[in-house]
Design an enzyme around this catalytic site. Structure first.
Site, short mmCIF file in Angstrom:
data_model
loop_
_atom_site.label_atom_id
_atom_site.label_comp_id
_atom_site.label_asym_id
_atom_site.label_seq_id
_atom_site.Cartn_x
_atom_site.Cartn_y
_atom_site.Cartn_z
N ASP A 12 -54.26 42.72 7.95
CA ASP A 12 -55.78 42.65 7.36
C ASP A 12 -55.67 42.22 6.02
OD1 ASP A 12 -53.11 44.14 5.99
OD2 ASP A 12 -54.24 45.69 5.18
N ASP A 17 -50.88 38.63 3.83
CA ASP A 17 -52.03 37.78 5.61
C ASP A 17 -51.77 37.01 5.85
OD1 ASP A 17 -52.08 41.70 6.72
OD2 ASP A 17 -52.71 41.30 4.75
N ASN A 41 -56.24 46.43 4.12
CA ASN A 41 -56.38 46.41 2.56
C ASN A 41 -57.70 46.24 2.13
OD1 ASN A 41 -53.65 45.89 2.03
ND2 ASN A 41 -53.61 43.64 3.14
N THR A 126 -48.76 42.82 10.07
CA THR A 126 -49.24 43.30 9.24
C THR A 126 -50.16 43.85 8.26
OG1 THR A 126 -50.20 41.47 8.94
CG2 THR A 126 -48.31 41.01 8.73
N ASN A 160 -44.55 52.02 -2.18
CA ASN A 160 -45.19 51.54 -2.80
C ASN A 160 -46.55 51.74 -3.39
OD1 ASN A 160 -46.86 50.59 -0.39
ND2 ASN A 160 -46.39 48.90 -1.12
N PHE A 167 -47.70 51.46 1.86
CA PHE A 167 -49.06 51.36 2.45
C PHE A 167 -49.69 51.17 3.59
CE2 PHE A 167 -53.49 49.04 2.58
CZ PHE A 167 -53.83 49.92 1.67
N ASN A 168 -48.62 49.87 4.38
CA ASN A 168 -49.52 49.98 5.80
C ASN A 168 -49.42 51.46 6.68
OD1 ASN A 168 -50.58 47.31 5.12
ND2 ASN A 168 -48.80 46.32 6.34
N HIS A 242 -45.31 40.00 1.00
CA HIS A 242 -44.70 41.20 2.35
C HIS A 242 -44.71 40.20 3.72
CE1 HIS A 242 -44.45 44.35 -0.52
NE2 HIS A 242 -45.89 43.91 -0.61
N ASP A 243 -45.89 39.81 4.08
CA ASP A 243 -45.89 39.66 5.42
C ASP A 243 -45.39 38.58 6.37
OD1 ASP A 243 -47.40 42.36 5.58
OD2 ASP A 243 -49.20 41.85 5.29
C1 PIR Z 1 -50.61 46.50 0.08
C2 PIR Z 1 -50.46 45.50 0.15
C3 PIR Z 1 -49.35 45.15 -1.15
C4 PIR Z 1 -49.00 45.98 -1.92
C5 PIR Z 1 -49.14 46.79 -1.82
N1 PIR Z 1 -49.37 47.19 -3.37
C6 PIR Z 1 -50.35 47.84 -0.99
C7 PIR Z 1 -50.38 45.56 2.05
C8 PIR Z 1 -49.60 43.78 1.88
O1 PIR Z 1 -50.98 43.11 2.96
C9 PIR Z 1 -48.69 44.36 3.13
O2 PIR Z 1 -48.96 44.63 4.75
C10 PIR Z 1 -48.75 45.65 2.57
N2 PIR Z 1 -49.96 46.11 2.45
C11 PIR Z 1 -46.92 45.82 1.87
O3 PIR Z 1 -47.69 47.48 1.29
CA CA Z 2 -51.40 43.37 4.94
#
Ligand code: PIR
Ligand code: CA
Length: 314
Positions: A12, A17, A41, A126, A160, A167-168, A242-243
């Site tokens: 996303d 990503d 996202n 992701t 987070n 989030f995911n 992260h991804d």
């Molecule tokens: C969402 C993301 C990253 C940071 C925040 N605060 C919120 C997205 C990133 O793309 C990652 O896949 C995942 N979601 C981390 O929570």
């Molecule tokens: Ca992502």
């Protein structure tokens, strides 16, 4: 390339990503077969367009498609606080060349996996897990055919997006529960416990700028935006990227350390919707369903990302 791992990336984009796409494109151990996208996202339409544009600047010519516009049960929640109104705010994104694949991502994903031998294709996810959940319902043989699912989501220590939830998983916890309980050959969960160590530190940023290519300047500007938004909304001095950790772990399993556990997804809690409950000690009496990432080799991870960017033609 003969031993390269065939991979579908379900994402996303999303700043991190986008870096996962670039790493998959730039590392010869990955043979990227398709990019599928999911509302997360940003809206499904925006992230599909972003994926197509990033695949273009990565020099890829793989099918890119749009997927689920909303979660199984809930309305879609997006993250403009982190990724901006476009989903990839910061540097101007080149117009995507070429077209999206006309298939829905659920179908592109199933058809791509089933066109190969069992055990040949791995899936990296992701974003929210809506596409993967629908795919495994539509084609139950997916769990036997897919060699491994590596997903960014959840954590055993913190959230987070809420105190409990990442989030995911939180965006589509029902889909996440479907995916975690599906019975894959192998499911690797890369959660915040590990991705919050994948920080784009000043040293990392300097090395990226040192590549000196047009693409490295684009990545540098993406990370400028991501640094500010993560500082403003998540209190990070340097942003967690992260991804790409999922892609790096497929390239070199030693990038992460893992422990086997049962992971359940909370879909009913009062304060804990979207939490991943990780049972390392078998207290719940459930069979383990995941390899949970517990440590990160920060140096090796960033070496791979930086080499990947440097290897791309732009
Ligand atoms: C969402 C993301 C990253 C940071 C925040 N605060 C919120 C997205 C990133 O793309 C990652 O896949 C995942 N979601 C981390 O929570
Ligand atoms: Ca992502």
């Amino acid at each position: 390339m003969t031993h390269a791992r065939k991979v579908i990336l379900d994402c996303d984009p999303g700043h991190d990503d986008a870096l996962a796409i670039l790493l998959a494109a730039g590392n010869p151990a990955i043979d990227l077969l398709a990019i599928t996208t999911v509302g997360g996202n940003q809206t499904a339409a925006k992230v599909a367009r972003n994926a197509l544009a990033v695949s273009g600047i990565a020099g890829l010519s793989v099918p890119v498609s749009a997927g689920c516009q909303r979660p199984m049960i809930r309305e879609l929640s997006v993250a403009p606080e982190i990724h901006g109104d476009t989903g990839l705010d910061g540097p101007p994104l080149p117009e995507p060349r070429g077209e999206l694949d006309p298939r829905h991502s659920v179908d592109l994903l199933i058809e791509t996996v089933m066109a190969h031998e069992p055990g040949e294709v791995a899936i990296v996810a992701t974003g929210p897990l809506s596409n993967l959940a629908l795919a495994v319902r539509k084609e139950p043989r997916l769990t036997e055919w897919v060699s491994e699912v590596v997903l960014m989501g959840g954590s055993y220590s913190r959230g987070n997006w809420t105190p409990a939830a990442e989030f995911n998983i939180w965006v589509d916890a029902e889909a996440a529960e479907m995916v975690f309980s599906a019975g894959w050959q192998k499911l690797t969960e890369v959660g915040l416990d590990v991705t919050h160590q994948a920080l784009a530190t000043p040293e990392v940023r300097e090395r990226i700028r040192g590549i000196g290519s047009e693409l490295s300047r684009y990545v540098d500007e993406l990370l400028d935006y991501f640094t500010l938004s993560n500082a403003d909304h998540q209190g990070f001095e340097f942003p967690p990227v992260h991804d790409p950790v999922c892609v790096a772990a497929l390239i070199d399993p030693s990038v992460i350390g893992t422990r086997e556990a049962f992971v359940g997804v909370e879909t009913r809690g009062r304060w804990t919707y979207g939490m991943t409950v990780t049972d390392f000690d078998g207290q719940l009496g459930e069979a383990p369903n995941a390899q949970v990432a517990v440590s990160l080799d920060h140096g090796r991870f960033w070496d791979l990302v930086i080499e990947g960017i440097a290897a791309l033609p732009r």
